[in-house]
Design an enzyme around this catalytic site. Sequence first.
Site, short mmCIF file in Angstrom:
data_model
loop_
_atom_site.label_atom_id
_atom_site.label_comp_id
_atom_site.label_asym_id
_atom_site.label_seq_id
_atom_site.Cartn_x
_atom_site.Cartn_y
_atom_site.Cartn_z
CG ASN A 9 -8.02 71.40 -26.49
OD1 ASN A 9 -8.54 70.62 -26.56
ND2 ASN A 9 -7.16 71.80 -27.83
CE LYS A 11 -4.18 70.03 -27.91
NZ LYS A 11 -3.09 70.27 -28.65
CG HIS A 96 -7.35 73.25 -31.76
ND1 HIS A 96 -6.09 72.50 -32.20
CD2 HIS A 96 -6.72 73.75 -30.67
CE1 HIS A 96 -5.28 72.52 -31.47
NE2 HIS A 96 -5.44 73.40 -30.38
CD GLU A 98 -3.98 69.61 -32.10
OE1 GLU A 98 -5.09 69.32 -31.48
OE2 GLU A 98 -2.94 70.12 -31.63
CD GLU A 168 -4.45 77.08 -29.16
OE1 GLU A 168 -4.19 76.90 -27.91
OE2 GLU A 168 -5.00 76.46 -29.94
N GLY A 174 2.01 71.99 -28.41
CA GLY A 174 2.47 70.42 -28.34
C GLY A 174 4.04 70.41 -28.52
CB SER A 214 4.46 74.96 -25.32
OG SER A 214 4.47 74.13 -26.22
#
Length: 251
Positions: A9, A11, A96, A98, A168, A174, A214
């Site tokens: 991904n 991003k 996701h 985010e 996730e 991250g 991560s």
Amino acid sequence: MRKKVIAGNWKMNNDLSESQNLISKLISGLSNEKVNCDVIVCPPFTSLSEANSLLKKSIIKLGAQNMYFEENGAFTGEISASMLKNTGCEYVILGHSERRTIFGETDQVINKKIKKALQSNLLPIFCVGESLQERESEVTNDIIKRQITEGLKNISSAEMQKIIIAYEPVWAIGTGKTASPQQAEDVHAFIRGLVKSLYSNEIAEELVIQYGGSVKPDNAKELLSQKDIDGALVGGACLKSESFIEIIKAA
Ligand code: PGA
């Protein structure tokens, strides 16, 4: 036997020439490797078309990071499933964290997106995961259960066979903090059990459940060796060909 799936991904990273560069390095880096898993890259929208041309003869498949659930119309700034199909995408990441936290996407919106993707022959990578506060309050399984039952509402068994779920934990994305292999495995096993109760044992056993948060070359092997971890959704470490290839090799 489930085949492992490693997806990158990207991003909001990599302009057109950076995308060309990374894809070329991935193709040449993998050309001498025996790859036993499916590999997907999800560049930003502006690089999809070029990525599709470059990936034509490679084993790497193309995915997008988001889409809207309407077919077309007055939805400024959005992109449709058929537009993604048209650029050569086979996959789309949906839900996701985010998108959920920064852009306010609800379980209901994500459910509509999953349905639209499936109608348009795009394979969803459907993301779920708890926040740090939810984990500390010991409600992880409740949160996952809600995200999955709402996200998969009115999705048929035949459709479910086309979906990948990515677990996730938000606190691991991250941050450099990974869920321990056991923490991840526990949630993956819970998800598989949930899908079994919502669908069937057969569908649950075939379901690919990726871990994300991560994932790096040095932790990939242990995570991927857990019984219910069938792949990885990789953010930071997919931006360098060397580390992404190491993760692919670990699978
Ligand atoms: P990360 O991102 O690997 O940088 O934690 C994973 C993701 O958000 O999919």
